[in-house]
Motif scaffolding. Sequence first.
Motif, PDB file in Angstrom:
ATOM      1  N   ALA A  54      -9.780   6.621 -10.519  1.00 19.06           N
ATOM      2  CA  ALA A  54      -8.325   6.510 -10.693  1.00 19.06           C
ATOM      3  C   ALA A  54      -7.733   7.891 -10.919  1.00 19.06           C
ATOM      4  O   ALA A  54      -6.686   8.249 -10.340  1.00 19.06           O
ATOM      5  N   ALA A  55      -8.419   8.730 -11.727  1.00 20.37           N
ATOM      6  CA  ALA A  55      -7.899  10.067 -12.021  1.00 20.37           C
ATOM      7  C   ALA A  55      -7.826  10.907 -10.747  1.00 20.37           C
ATOM      8  O   ALA A  55      -6.823  11.576 -10.480  1.00 20.37           O
ATOM      9  N   SER A  56      -8.921  10.831  -9.931  1.00 18.57           N
ATOM     10  CA  SER A  56      -8.902  11.705  -8.733  1.00 18.57           C
ATOM     11  C   SER A  56      -7.884  11.213  -7.720  1.00 18.57           C
ATOM     12  O   SER A  56      -7.216  12.007  -7.075  1.00 18.57           O
ATOM     13  N   VAL A  57      -7.712   9.910  -7.595  1.00 16.31           N
ATOM     14  CA  VAL A  57      -6.700   9.380  -6.664  1.00 16.31           C
ATOM     15  C   VAL A  57      -5.316   9.831  -7.118  1.00 16.31           C
ATOM     16  O   VAL A  57      -4.478  10.276  -6.314  1.00 16.31           O
ATOM     17  N   LEU A  58      -5.097   9.772  -8.452  1.00  8.68           N
ATOM     18  CA  LEU A  58      -3.804  10.151  -8.999  1.00  8.68           C
ATOM     19  C   LEU A  58      -3.531  11.637  -8.738  1.00  8.68           C
ATOM     20  O   LEU A  58      -2.420  12.043  -8.386  1.00  8.68           O
ATOM     21  N   GLN A  59      -4.600  12.443  -8.914  1.00  7.39           N
ATOM     22  CA  GLN A  59      -4.439  13.883  -8.714  1.00  7.39           C
ATOM     23  C   GLN A  59      -4.119  14.223  -7.255  1.00  7.39           C
ATOM     24  O   GLN A  59      -3.289  15.061  -6.964  1.00  7.39           O
ATOM     25  N   SER A  60      -4.818  13.515  -6.369  1.00  5.29           N
ATOM     26  CA  SER A  60      -4.632  13.907  -4.953  1.00  5.29           C
ATOM     27  C   SER A  60      -3.452  13.190  -4.317  1.00  5.29           C
ATOM     28  O   SER A  60      -2.688  13.813  -3.566  1.00  5.29           O
ATOM     29  N   GLY A  61      -3.268  11.922  -4.617  1.00  8.66           N
ATOM     30  CA  GLY A  61      -2.251  11.178  -3.874  1.00  8.66           C
ATOM     31  C   GLY A  61      -1.037  10.771  -4.703  1.00  8.66           C
ATOM     32  O   GLY A  61      -0.093  10.193  -4.191  1.00  8.66           O
ATOM     33  N   GLY A  62      -1.055  10.998  -5.983  1.00  3.03           N
ATOM     34  CA  GLY A  62       0.070  10.611  -6.820  1.00  3.03           C
ATOM     35  C   GLY A  62       0.110   9.117  -7.085  1.00  3.03           C
ATOM     36  O   GLY A  62      -0.810   8.375  -6.720  1.00  3.03           O
ATOM     37  N   MET A  63       1.170   8.692  -7.718  1.00  2.00           N
ATOM     38  CA  MET A  63       1.331   7.303  -8.143  1.00  2.00           C
ATOM     39  C   MET A  63       1.201   6.284  -7.018  1.00  2.00           C
ATOM     40  O   MET A  63       0.537   5.256  -7.187  1.00  2.00           O
ATOM     41  N   PRO A  64       1.811   6.506  -5.836  1.00  2.00           N
ATOM     42  CA  PRO A  64       1.694   5.484  -4.782  1.00  2.00           C
ATOM     43  C   PRO A  64       0.241   5.237  -4.391  1.00  2.00           C
ATOM     44  O   PRO A  64      -0.171   4.083  -4.209  1.00  2.00           O
ATOM     45  N   ALA A  65      -0.560   6.327  -4.287  1.00  2.00           N
ATOM     46  CA  ALA A  65      -1.981   6.140  -3.918  1.00  2.00           C
ATOM     47  C   ALA A  65      -2.709   5.339  -4.975  1.00  2.00           C
ATOM     48  O   ALA A  65      -3.508   4.442  -4.662  1.00  2.00           O
ATOM     49  N   LEU A  66      -2.415   5.669  -6.263  1.00  6.06           N
ATOM     50  CA  LEU A  66      -3.088   4.938  -7.357  1.00  6.06           C
ATOM     51  C   LEU A  66      -2.732   3.458  -7.308  1.00  6.06           C
ATOM     52  O   LEU A  66      -3.587   2.584  -7.413  1.00  6.06           O
ATOM     53  N   ASN A  67      -1.426   3.185  -7.113  1.00  5.01           N
ATOM     54  CA  ASN A  67      -0.990   1.786  -7.045  1.00  5.01           C
ATOM     55  C   ASN A  67      -1.703   1.054  -5.922  1.00  5.01           C
ATOM     56  O   ASN A  67      -2.115  -0.103  -6.093  1.00  5.01           O
ATOM     57  N   ALA A  68      -1.865   1.764  -4.763  1.00  4.23           N
ATOM     58  CA  ALA A  68      -2.544   1.128  -3.630  1.00  4.23           C
ATOM     59  C   ALA A  68      -3.984   0.794  -3.990  1.00  4.23           C
ATOM     60  O   ALA A  68      -4.513  -0.270  -3.656  1.00  4.23           O
ATOM     61  N   MET A  69      -4.642   1.726  -4.731  1.00  3.85           N
ATOM     62  CA  MET A  69      -6.051   1.476  -5.079  1.00  3.85           C
ATOM     63  C   MET A  69      -6.169   0.317  -6.084  1.00  3.85           C
ATOM     64  O   MET A  69      -6.999  -0.583  -5.948  1.00  3.85           O
ATOM     65  N   VAL A  70      -5.282   0.366  -7.098  1.00  6.71           N
ATOM     66  CA  VAL A  70      -5.345  -0.664  -8.142  1.00  6.71           C
ATOM     67  C   VAL A  70      -5.066  -2.051  -7.566  1.00  6.71           C
ATOM     68  O   VAL A  70      -5.608  -3.057  -8.029  1.00  6.71           O
ATOM     69  N   ALA A  71      -4.237  -2.070  -6.512  1.00  3.84           N
ATOM     70  CA  ALA A  71      -3.921  -3.359  -5.898  1.00  3.84           C
ATOM     71  C   ALA A  71      -5.178  -4.044  -5.354  1.00  3.84           C
ATOM     72  O   ALA A  71      -5.247  -5.272  -5.265  1.00  3.84           O
ATOM     73  N   ASP A  72      -6.184  -3.187  -5.009  1.00  3.90           N
ATOM     74  CA  ASP A  72      -7.445  -3.779  -4.508  1.00  3.90           C
ATOM     75  C   ASP A  72      -8.301  -4.386  -5.611  1.00  3.90           C
ATOM     76  O   ASP A  72      -9.209  -5.164  -5.354  1.00  3.90           O
ATOM     77  N   TRP A  73      -8.047  -3.943  -6.855  1.00  2.00           N
ATOM     78  CA  TRP A  73      -8.872  -4.466  -7.956  1.00  2.00           C
ATOM     79  C   TRP A  73      -8.576  -5.930  -8.220  1.00  2.00           C
ATOM     80  O   TRP A  73      -7.490  -6.413  -7.957  1.00  2.00           O
TER      81      TRP A  73
END
Length: 440
Positions: A54-73
């Motif tokens: 989650a930290a690396s996604v947030l660092q590289s892609g910002g909030m939208p990328a994190l939201n996209a990843m979390v949506a898969d959880w």
Amino acid sequence: MRGRLFWKILLGFWLTFIIMTQALWVTFTFYGNRHQSPETSIARRMVNLQMTSAASVLQSGGMPALNAMVADWSPDERRFFTVTPVAQPPTEEPVENAEAGRLPPKVVKWVMGADNQGYVLSYDLEGLRQEHRPAKRWRFLNIPDPFLWVGALGGLLFSAVLAWNLTRPMRQLRAGFERVALGDLAVRLFPAMRRRHDELSEVARDFDTMVERLELLVSAREQLLHDVSHELRSPLARLQLAIGLGRQNPDNVENSLQRIEHEAGRLDKMIGELLTLSRAESNCLPDEEYFDLYGLVDAVVNDARYEAQIPGVEIVLQASSGVEYTVKGNAELMRRAVENIIRNALRFSGHGQRVMVELTCVDQRLQIEVRDQGPGVEESKLSSIFDPFVRVKSALSGKGYGLGLAIARKVVLAHGGQVEAHNGEQGGLVIRLRVPRWVA
Ligand SMILES: Nc1ncnc2c1ncn2[C@@H]1O[C@H](COP(=O)(O)OP(=O)(O)OP(=O)(O)O)[C@@H](O)[C@H]1O
Ligand SMILES: [Mg+2]
């Protein structure tokens, strides 16, 4: 209702059992917590993995990328994960509680996102834990159920068996004593307890020995009483007959009176002997009385010699010189004992025969041996001639009551000695009696 001992043993051992189970459980939990359980380390790794990604996604892609990843959880995982934007990084980096074996309640991480905005990622581990392990209920003594069952039921079974096993023989013993107290001497306990092979079965054996001895004593008393009444009957019958004859035939009164006098004398003698027999118990011996056995035997032999003139029997007394013949006890009783033996020998001796009386000291015991040249006694009857009212049938045994040797044996036993009879090698009876010599 069982006795108190049963409950004492049962409750005592049961409580011990339960306390032991609890103590074991406490010890076990202390040892068990030292190691990290597999679930804890798996959870830790999983959380670390999710936090790092989650930290690396947030660092590289910002909030939208994190939201996209979390949506898969899965919704379950999403629940405990939170992202909060913060203006400034916290001054102190929250440290993960590294204590072995325990998960921290929360894992918190500060991350600078791709949009130059700071975020705090946090994972609620406590919530996760609550979900998988419901809050502990309060339990009795903190023991898990199986422990409680094993401790309580197993302990109850064990202590019940133990209590039963220990109290059953006690109750048997008690019942035995009760029966003896009621006069039943046929009770025996050892056969029922033989298989225990422990101290209790030994107690049962001793109990049986005691009851056997009591039975013997009681039956000896009964036998004696029976014999006494039986023996008293014949002189009494003759007395009555003499009285009847005297009445019928006034001319012959003198004859009847003579018979009456004779029977009364016999009765008197017999009762005297019975009294001697019952007096000759060890507890009737005087405390501080001593006598000279040689002097006593010498006096008895002299009296017997006087009587022996008529049948023409020689009585010889032999004694080893240089021996102290002091004995502690009752001289009168001992005189009767010795007299009875010597008189018997005299009665069974014929003209020209000889009675030997020998006095010696054999290992601190004084021995009197009386030997005659008469017919002796049948081997099978030798052991019974010392019993009261036993007379061996022979031409010469007429007048007595069979009490003489019984008195002799009782007196000698009361003085701590022994007496025995055997037939001599050249015929005749040998009576040997030993009493302890008194030493100052
Ligand atoms: N020296 C002996 N030789 C042979 N038999 C004997 C001798 N001494 C005792 N006996 C036998 O032992 C029996 C018991 O003896 P014990 O002295 O007890 O009785 P008793 O002499 O018959 O009667 P009591 O002594 O009461 O007058 C006698 O009846 C007799 O048969
Ligand atoms: Mg006799």
